[in-house]
Design an enzyme around this catalytic site. Sequence first.
Site, short mmCIF file in Angstrom:
data_model
loop_
_atom_site.label_atom_id
_atom_site.label_comp_id
_atom_site.label_asym_id
_atom_site.label_seq_id
_atom_site.Cartn_x
_atom_site.Cartn_y
_atom_site.Cartn_z
N ASP A 160 37.27 36.74 18.08
CA ASP A 160 38.05 37.28 17.28
C ASP A 160 39.47 37.78 18.19
OD1 ASP A 160 36.91 37.71 14.79
OD2 ASP A 160 36.13 39.75 15.31
N ASP A 197 29.31 35.15 8.32
CA ASP A 197 29.68 36.19 9.39
C ASP A 197 28.48 36.98 9.66
OD1 ASP A 197 31.27 37.49 11.22
OD2 ASP A 197 32.85 38.31 9.95
C1 DGJ Z 1 34.63 39.56 11.88
C2 DGJ Z 1 35.22 38.14 11.92
O1 DGJ Z 1 35.17 37.57 13.27
C3 DGJ Z 1 36.72 38.26 11.59
O2 DGJ Z 1 37.17 36.82 11.80
C4 DGJ Z 1 36.69 38.76 10.08
O3 DGJ Z 1 36.07 37.85 9.29
C5 DGJ Z 1 35.92 40.12 10.04
N1 DGJ Z 1 34.67 40.10 10.60
C6 DGJ Z 1 35.86 40.42 8.74
O4 DGJ Z 1 35.06 41.79 8.37
#
Ligand code: DGJ
Length: 722
Positions: A545, A475
């Site tokens: 997301d 991430d």
């Molecule tokens: C952003 C990601 O896109 C989410 O899926 C998740 O992993 C969060 N970060 C966790 O902090």
Amino acid sequence: MIRFDNENNLFYLDTKTTSYVMGVFENKVLLHLYWGEKLLNPFNTSIISTMKRRPLSARDYGEYSTNDFPLEYSTFGSVDMRLPAFDAVYADGSRITRLVYADYTITNGKPALQGLPATYCEANDKVETLTIRLHDDLKNVDVYLSYTVFEDFNAITRSARIVNNGERLVLNTAMSATVDYFGMGDCEFLQLDGHWCRERNITRRNVVHGNQNVESRYGASSAIHNPFMAICSKGADERNGEVYGFNLVYSGNFTAGAELDPYNCLRTYIGINPFGFNYVLENKEEFQTPEAVLVYSSNGFGEMSRIYHKLYRTRLCRGKFRDADRFVLINNWEATYFDFNEEKLVAIAKKASQIGVDTMVLDDGWFGARNDDRAGLGDWYENPDRLPNGLNSLANKINDLGMHFGLWFEPEMVNPDSELYRKHPDWVLHTKGRESFETRYQLTLDLSRKDVCDYIIESVCSVLQKANIEYVKWDMNRYMTEVGSALLPNDRQGEVMHRYMLGLYYVLETITSRFPDVLFESCASGGGRFDPGMLYYMPQTWTSDDSDAEERLMIQYGTSIVYPYSSMGAHVSTCPNHQVGRTTPFKMRCNVAMPGQFGFELDLNKCSEKELEIAKQAVRDYRELQRVFHNGNCYRLRSPFETNLSAIEFISEDENTVVVCVDCKKATPNSPEEFIRLAGLDKTALYSLDGEIYGGDYLMNIGILFKNNSEHISNRYIFNKC
Ligand code: DGJ
């Protein structure tokens, strides 16, 4: 393929269906003469004589002016007034470069790009590379333009390598590709833009005189603009019209644009964003630009996308998981956020294993002093509050359920409240005397530094060695501000953003090659870095997301303009949806996620028996169809951006299975009947669906009837060729 016509000084670069032609004028100026549908006859060079027409252009070649020419790689400072491909400032303060043609080579295959991700070829591919050397005599600078022709894929890749044999220079602009066209007064510009949770909307506009572009200044390719643009004929659609696609294999700041001059000559360009960039080249130093992937289609956007999809699936993505079926994941993020412990995670995994899910992913919160997002990033060892028995115990318990175990990292970042930051405050990107502003309580590590990169490599690798971790979600959750590095001298601070990317690529290359059996998925607050650069190291990306099914119809559709469904992480989440509060039928959520890399993002223990049954069936269907979705050809039949419906068709590689996914954004009472016409079928063949037989011609001319109502807003049709 690639050929040089000695007599007329013309380079021909042919794929199966396209031609790209350059000419050397007066043995000096490299002209761009044509890119489009394949030419079967020689190029008529008399067009060049029509190019001596403009008033007020300074004439540098007799009656001609480079300001009036379609150029292959233009420079700043002399006669050409348009945006340049190349711009440098020299030690004497001058800013003029005049590149003239020097020589060329044609080789089989495709050399790798030093330190950068790029497409590649395999042994039996019909692939050749042309390298043309341009030279500035006064400054003793060489520019090597590389063109690789993927004949069977109908794609051309380009990049430039700048070699300084003279005194120190500072590079301000070095585009990966520019293409000049004449007679382009009537065309459109398509871009993919958006922001967090609404990535890759399709935006079209008319090209007008002047410059129009998309770019990133965020330090990542970003969700704001994707490093892609298409120039198309007016009104081009999925099946009709000319489309020129440009995509940059790069994950940092980019620019892509088109400048229409007063004579309707269009200069298109794509490369590293010159804004905020400069790069010092001392004598004998060189600079390699990222690669641009150029695709031309005379059959609309659908064909362009299918070319990108196939090339990226098979000649950009690498490693074991390029061809292997990927995992079906359950990720705990939306199920628990930071509120988890071993028991909860095992319970989620257990339920998931009962419906056929094969991988449990532990998301954010397992490390350092991470109990919320305020602390711990950078400290890649287990958080004893969360996992008192350690990762190994958890991984073993997941493995005992017959599942793989996967883990989340955000290695490029640090919370000021962390051991790492307390020890190395100078390891973050920062500018002397300026406050470093946080996003999500975090700062960006300075990956232009080798010591920082090595720390990341060692800390991530030591976790991966510690437990049986078979999947990693990588991430990255903030854009870059106060960009500067403690290690670089003042006059090299303009290099930081690009050196960061080189550092990131070095880290990714090292870790992914040390762990070839681990499946890596990239993520940047969802799709904030969904680009070909990342796909080179990690064959899939968490698309957004936003997990709402209706929103995902658009996000995935927009993403598919360039990137294959095999690269899109797509999960079923709970309702009301956490991002938009909407409730959609469970079946629709499964159907919408299914063509991507399918998985779940909820606690299945909270689902009803009926929902579990649907989920179980969805996993079964997915396993049966994933090769059609991921290796087949995709046809977009209806756009959710334009209508209430989204309809996508996938035809398997062997052309025997056809899957059509139809989803409706909103149910309408007593809705009109929609006939959805299929595409790309064999019109002489017969196809069966639920015991009925249809002709390919019938399906393409009449189509399938879809009528939505509250029970029925999402459907999947599977045809088999008889
Ligand atoms: C952003 C990601 O896109 C989410 O899926 C998740 O992993 C969060 N970060 C966790 O902090």
